[in-house]
Design an enzyme around this catalytic site. Structure first.
Site, mmCIF file in Angstrom:
data_model
loop_
_atom_site.group_PDB
_atom_site.id
_atom_site.type_symbol
_atom_site.label_atom_id
_atom_site.label_comp_id
_atom_site.label_asym_id
_atom_site.label_seq_id
_atom_site.Cartn_x
_atom_site.Cartn_y
_atom_site.Cartn_z
ATOM 1 N N CYS A 246 0.815 -1.222 0.000
ATOM 2 C CA CYS A 246 0.000 0.000 0.000
ATOM 3 C C CYS A 246 0.848 1.272 0.000
ATOM 4 O O CYS A 246 0.658 2.164 -0.820
ATOM 5 C CB CYS A 246 -0.997 -0.018 1.155
ATOM 6 S SG CYS A 246 -0.287 0.166 2.798
ATOM 7 N N HIS A 294 -2.844 1.369 6.727
ATOM 8 C CA HIS A 294 -3.150 1.225 5.308
ATOM 9 C C HIS A 294 -3.306 2.621 4.713
ATOM 10 O O HIS A 294 -3.747 3.552 5.387
ATOM 11 C CB HIS A 294 -4.433 0.416 5.094
ATOM 12 C CG HIS A 294 -4.664 0.055 3.659
ATOM 13 N ND1 HIS A 294 -3.889 -0.866 2.987
ATOM 14 C CD2 HIS A 294 -5.578 0.511 2.753
ATOM 15 C CE1 HIS A 294 -4.313 -0.980 1.741
ATOM 16 N NE2 HIS A 294 -5.335 -0.155 1.572
ATOM 17 N N HIS A 306 -5.573 1.997 -4.466
ATOM 18 C CA HIS A 306 -4.729 1.448 -3.403
ATOM 19 C C HIS A 306 -4.345 0.017 -3.716
ATOM 20 O O HIS A 306 -5.043 -0.689 -4.439
ATOM 21 C CB HIS A 306 -5.423 1.550 -2.031
ATOM 22 C CG HIS A 306 -6.689 0.767 -1.882
ATOM 23 N ND1 HIS A 306 -7.063 0.163 -0.712
ATOM 24 C CD2 HIS A 306 -7.694 0.488 -2.765
ATOM 25 C CE1 HIS A 306 -8.233 -0.434 -0.857
ATOM 26 N NE2 HIS A 306 -8.639 -0.248 -2.089
#
Length: 337
Positions: A246, A294, A306
């Site tokens: 990520c 994240h 993402h």
């Protein structure tokens, strides 16, 4: 047909599914029936949160390893220079010791009375006294430089130990995350094709279309890069060119625009300028979970890009759908502008 990056892992979980579906400090998600869409959604969300947390720990361990290796490399040059200095002083002290031994060790008074030329000898005594002073200075300097060398060696050993510990942590986290990912795949494999598509495609857009509405060239480039990676694989610690985690996707996107940012979601959350969810602009970084583990990039129209997880890879997805999927929204920052 599933797009590239959305091929599901169908291997069995390395550990039992029930053991893999335990909340951090909360009730077991495994009580929900993972063969239903609702139960699978809860299980997948929990596993995704756990994997995300591990990913952030992995990123921090990787940063620790890289920093330790950089410091260790810098210390190597210092060690070489310091060793040369100590060796030169050692040789100088050894020369003084050999000269003293060759004088026979006769004390100054005896040499004065046995000398045939007392005046000349007294001049030599003055010179010898100066030599003795120089010897003492060399020995003191040698001891100080040797102590500095010992300190550098200890520092170098410590950095090597830090790097080794970080590598061990990364290896452990990778193994644990593979087990969680296998458990995710097992949940998905138990569903029908239709239920699986409903669960995984909710809010996920196909393809990488959609021009950026970023207000400056830097963010336009970063967004364009991130969008171009939709469909690529998710790999821990990767920041391109064909696989990302990520924060690695964010690093690569902004690097393509000439901006250097840290490879860590929690680290990135403390950079740039904080912006509200209602004020999101293309290029803004959006953070998830608490503590943060994240990150995605807002692109336009309520959508973000993402590297979601190993099962789906890099996707374009609506921010709201990710929230509905069980990911708590944690805030956003603007890197440029």
């Amino acid at each position: 047909m599933l797009s590239r990056g959305r091929k599901y892992l169908l291997s069995a979980a390395a550990t039992s599914l029930a053991a893999s579906l335990v909340l951090f400090g909360g009730p077991a998600v495994a009580k929900a029936d993972p063969t239903t869409v609702a139960g699978a959604k809860a299980a997948i969300a929990q596993l995704e949160a756990e994997i995300g947390h591990m990913e952030e720990q992995y990123a921090e361990a990787k940063l620790t390893k890289e920093a330790a290796e950089q410091r260790s490399e810098a210390l190597k040059a210092d060690l070489a220079s310091q060793q040369a200095k100590v060796d030169a002083l050692h040789e100088q002290a050894a020369e003084f010791a050999r000269a003293s031994f060759q004088s026979g060790g006769v004390d100054t008074t005896t040499r004065l009375f046995t000398s045939g030329d007392p005046d000349s000898f007294l001049q030599q005594v003055t010179t010898v006294a100066k030599v003795d002073e120089n010897i003492n200075q060399v020995l003191q300097q040698y001891q100080a430089e040797q102590a500095n060398l010992d300190d550098l060696k200890r520092a170098s050993d410590a950095e090597a130990s830090n790097a080794a510990q970080a590598i061990d942590e990364m290896t452990k986290l990778t193994a644990e995350a593979k087990e969680k990912a296998a458990a995710q795949a097992e949940v998905l494999a138990r569903l029908s094709d239709g239920d699986r598509a409903e669960l995984t495609d909710n809010g996920v857009a196909t393809g990488a279309s959609g021009a950026s509405e970023a207000t400056n060239a830097t963010t336009r480039q970063a967004v364009a890069y991130a969008l171009a990676q939709v469909g690529d694989a998710y790999v821990w610690g990767a920041e391109g060119p064909n696989a990302f985690d990520c924060s690695g996707l964010m690093v690569a996107a902004y690097r393509s625009a000439g901006v250097s940012i840290t490879h860590s979601a929690i680290g990135l959350s403390g950079t740039g300028r904080s912006v509200s969810k209602s004020d999101l602009q293309p290029g803004d970084l959006i953070f998830w979970y608490s503590p943060v583990h994240h990150v995605g990039m807002y692109v336009r129209g309520g959508m973000m890009v993402h590297a979601r997880n190993v099962n789906v890879g890099v996707v374009k997805q609506s921010v709201d759908s990710y929230i509905k999927a069980g990911a708590p929204y944690s805030g956003a920052v603007r890197i440029v502008g």
